[in-house]
Motif scaffolding. Structure first.
Motif, PDB file in Angstrom:
ATOM      1  N   VAL A  25       0.849  -1.187   0.000  1.00  0.00           N
ATOM      2  CA  VAL A  25       0.000   0.000   0.000  1.00  0.00           C
ATOM      3  C   VAL A  25       0.887   1.241   0.000  1.00  0.00           C
ATOM      4  O   VAL A  25       1.840   1.339   0.781  1.00  0.00           O
ATOM      5  CB  VAL A  25      -0.934  -0.005   1.226  1.00  0.00           C
ATOM      6  N   GLY A  26       0.598   2.151  -0.911  1.00  0.00           N
ATOM      7  CA  GLY A  26       1.376   3.365  -1.007  1.00  0.00           C
ATOM      8  C   GLY A  26       1.016   4.368   0.080  1.00  0.00           C
ATOM      9  O   GLY A  26       0.047   4.176   0.837  1.00  0.00           O
ATOM     10  N   PRO A  27       1.779   5.437   0.161  1.00  0.00           N
ATOM     11  CA  PRO A  27       1.490   6.462   1.185  1.00  0.00           C
ATOM     12  C   PRO A  27       0.199   7.190   0.848  1.00  0.00           C
ATOM     13  O   PRO A  27      -0.205   7.282  -0.314  1.00  0.00           O
ATOM     14  CB  PRO A  27       2.698   7.396   1.103  1.00  0.00           C
ATOM     15  N   PRO A  28      -0.467   7.711   1.838  1.00  0.00           N
ATOM     16  CA  PRO A  28      -1.717   8.441   1.568  1.00  0.00           C
ATOM     17  C   PRO A  28      -1.462   9.695   0.742  1.00  0.00           C
ATOM     18  O   PRO A  28      -0.448  10.380   0.919  1.00  0.00           O
ATOM     19  CB  PRO A  28      -2.235   8.791   2.968  1.00  0.00           C
ATOM     20  N   GLY A  29      -2.362   9.974  -0.186  1.00  0.00           N
ATOM     21  CA  GLY A  29      -2.214  11.139  -1.042  1.00  0.00           C
ATOM     22  C   GLY A  29      -2.702  12.409  -0.364  1.00  0.00           C
ATOM     23  O   GLY A  29      -3.232  12.384   0.761  1.00  0.00           O
ATOM     24  N   ALA A  30      -2.500  13.494  -1.058  1.00  0.00           N
ATOM     25  CA  ALA A  30      -2.937  14.786  -0.529  1.00  0.00           C
ATOM     26  C   ALA A  30      -4.458  14.869  -0.562  1.00  0.00           C
ATOM     27  O   ALA A  30      -5.098  14.275  -1.447  1.00  0.00           O
ATOM     28  CB  ALA A  30      -2.328  15.918  -1.347  1.00  0.00           C
ATOM     29  N   PRO A  31      -5.058  15.531   0.375  1.00  0.00           N
ATOM     30  CA  PRO A  31      -6.526  15.647   0.370  1.00  0.00           C
ATOM     31  C   PRO A  31      -7.020  16.370  -0.871  1.00  0.00           C
ATOM     32  O   PRO A  31      -6.359  17.259  -1.403  1.00  0.00           O
ATOM     33  CB  PRO A  31      -6.817  16.455   1.646  1.00  0.00           C
ATOM     34  N   CYS A  32      -8.154  15.935  -1.348  1.00  0.00           N
ATOM     35  CA  CYS A  32      -8.729  16.520  -2.560  1.00  0.00           C
ATOM     36  C   CYS A  32      -9.173  17.961  -2.276  1.00  0.00           C
ATOM     37  O   CYS A  32      -9.932  18.226  -1.345  1.00  0.00           O
ATOM     38  CB  CYS A  32      -9.915  15.686  -3.030  1.00  0.00           C
ATOM     39  N   GLN A  33      -8.676  18.867  -3.087  1.00  0.00           N
ATOM     40  CA  GLN A  33      -9.020  20.272  -2.939  1.00  0.00           C
ATOM     41  C   GLN A  33     -10.167  20.595  -3.899  1.00  0.00           C
ATOM     42  O   GLN A  33      -9.939  20.878  -5.071  1.00  0.00           O
ATOM     43  CB  GLN A  33      -7.808  21.158  -3.229  1.00  0.00           C
ATOM     44  N   ARG A  34     -11.381  20.507  -3.409  1.00  0.00           N
ATOM     45  CA  ARG A  34     -12.545  20.775  -4.245  1.00  0.00           C
ATOM     46  C   ARG A  34     -13.182  22.089  -3.816  1.00  0.00           C
ATOM     47  O   ARG A  34     -13.348  22.364  -2.631  1.00  0.00           O
ATOM     48  CB  ARG A  34     -13.553  19.635  -4.129  1.00  0.00           C
ATOM     49  N   ALA A  35     -13.524  22.871  -4.814  1.00  0.00           N
ATOM     50  CA  ALA A  35     -14.091  24.189  -4.548  1.00  0.00           C
ATOM     51  C   ALA A  35     -15.604  24.092  -4.396  1.00  0.00           C
ATOM     52  O   ALA A  35     -16.268  23.329  -5.102  1.00  0.00           O
ATOM     53  CB  ALA A  35     -13.738  25.150  -5.671  1.00  0.00           C
ATOM     54  N   TYR A  36     -16.143  24.858  -3.456  1.00  0.00           N
ATOM     55  CA  TYR A  36     -17.580  24.924  -3.227  1.00  0.00           C
ATOM     56  C   TYR A  36     -18.003  26.390  -3.178  1.00  0.00           C
ATOM     57  O   TYR A  36     -17.264  27.250  -2.707  1.00  0.00           O
ATOM     58  CB  TYR A  36     -17.965  24.254  -1.899  1.00  0.00           C
ATOM     59  N   ALA A  37     -19.207  26.624  -3.660  1.00  0.00           N
ATOM     60  CA  ALA A  37     -19.807  27.957  -3.553  1.00  0.00           C
ATOM     61  C   ALA A  37     -21.311  27.798  -3.751  1.00  0.00           C
ATOM     62  O   ALA A  37     -21.749  27.168  -4.711  1.00  0.00           O
ATOM     63  CB  ALA A  37     -19.234  28.900  -4.591  1.00  0.00           C
ATOM     64  N   ALA A  38     -22.095  28.359  -2.820  1.00  0.00           N
ATOM     65  CA  ALA A  38     -23.550  28.255  -2.921  1.00  0.00           C
ATOM     66  C   ALA A  38     -24.191  29.291  -2.012  1.00  0.00           C
ATOM     67  O   ALA A  38     -23.627  29.697  -0.986  1.00  0.00           O
ATOM     68  CB  ALA A  38     -24.023  26.850  -2.532  1.00  0.00           C
ATOM     69  N   PHE A  39     -25.382  29.713  -2.426  1.00  0.00           N
ATOM     70  CA  PHE A  39     -26.185  30.616  -1.582  1.00  0.00           C
ATOM     71  C   PHE A  39     -27.656  30.373  -1.883  1.00  0.00           C
ATOM     72  O   PHE A  39     -28.024  29.922  -2.982  1.00  0.00           O
ATOM     73  CB  PHE A  39     -25.827  32.086  -1.857  1.00  0.00           C
ATOM     74  N   SER A  40     -28.478  30.657  -0.925  1.00  0.00           N
ATOM     75  CA  SER A  40     -29.934  30.619  -1.082  1.00  0.00           C
ATOM     76  C   SER A  40     -30.529  31.562  -0.033  1.00  0.00           C
ATOM     77  O   SER A  40     -30.387  31.339   1.177  1.00  0.00           O
ATOM     78  CB  SER A  40     -30.475  29.194  -0.883  1.00  0.00           C
TER      79      SER A  40
END
Length: 247
Positions: A100-115
């Motif tokens: 098993v390889g080393p853990p990867g970097a956390p996924c950098q996902r962009a979020y934006a929302a309003f209501s």
């Protein structure tokens, strides 16, 4: 038959017994000078010239010895030229599972929302009037300013926007979904004795710093949207569909 007969006589009779031939002087046995060799010079008048020359033959097979032992292996020769590629071989067996390889970097996902929403009805008092909101449903990172009624984009990308209002009896409903200072879409309803729900939706590409808001547009008739404190009739929502980094 004359040649074999003379050869036999030459071997059996001594040199002095040949009739008509002169005697030759004795020579040293280690240096035989007679009879002459194949390369010795003999005059044309010499009686020995008329005799046939005998050349002995040796059977090589009789003198051949036993096979010897193999010699020492010589040095390796130079590498030859590279040959053409061979045919594709058979597929090998499946290898063992790796570690098993080393853990990867956390996924950098962009979020934006309003209501957001507005519970109180609104009548236009000017030709162009921004619609403020008083109810916050979703406002990630505080990007929507309720008092100004504006969403300020901080994550560029494609956004989905939707506007829902309730018309007012006998009043015109005329609103714009604005992108900065430009109208991007219109929500319109003619005056009627019955109030109805009207909706508008669209998708817009937004860059960082762009502002999205709702504007009322008053012409020669009253322009209004209906609202009550107990219910929420007016809503304005938007969310990021895909960030610009993934386009």
């Amino acid at each position: 038959m004359a040649a074999p007969t003379l050869l036999l006589l030459a071997l059996l009779l001594p040199v002095g017994a040949w009739p008509g031939l002169p005697r030759r002087p004795c020579v040293h046995c280690c240096r035989p000078a007679w009879p002459p060799g194949p390369y010795a010079w003999v005059s044309d008048g010499d009686p020995w010239r008329r005799l046939p020359r005998v050349r002995p033959t040796i059977d090589i097979e009789i003198l051949k010895g036993e096979k010897g032992e193999a010699g020492v292996r010589g040095r390796a020769g130079r590498s030859g030229k590279e040959g053409p590629p061979g045919a594709r071989g058979l597929q090998g067996r499946k290898g063992q599972k790796g570690q098993v390889g080393p853990p990867g970097a956390p996924c950098q996902r962009a979020y934006a929302a309003f209501s957001v929403g507005r519970r109180e009805g609104l009548h236009s008092s000017d030709d162009f009037q921004a619609v403020p909101f008083d109810t916050e449903l979703v406002n990630l990172d505080g990007a929507f300013d309720l008092a100004a009624g504006r969403f300020l984009c901080t994550v560029p990308g494609v956004y989905f926007l939707s506007l829902n209002v309730h018309t007012w009896n006998y009043k015109e409903t005329y609103l714009h979904v604005m992108l900065n200072r430009r109208p991007a879409a219109v929500l319109y309803a003619q005056p009627s004795e019955r109030s109805v729900m009207q909706a508008q939706s669209l998708m817009l590409p937004l860059a960082a710093g762009d502002a999205v808001w709702v504007r009322m547009f008053q012409r020669d008739q009253d322009n209004a949207i209906y609202g009550e404190h107990g219910d929420l009739y007016i809503t304005f929502s938007g969310h990021l569909v895909k960030p610009a980094a993934e386009l």
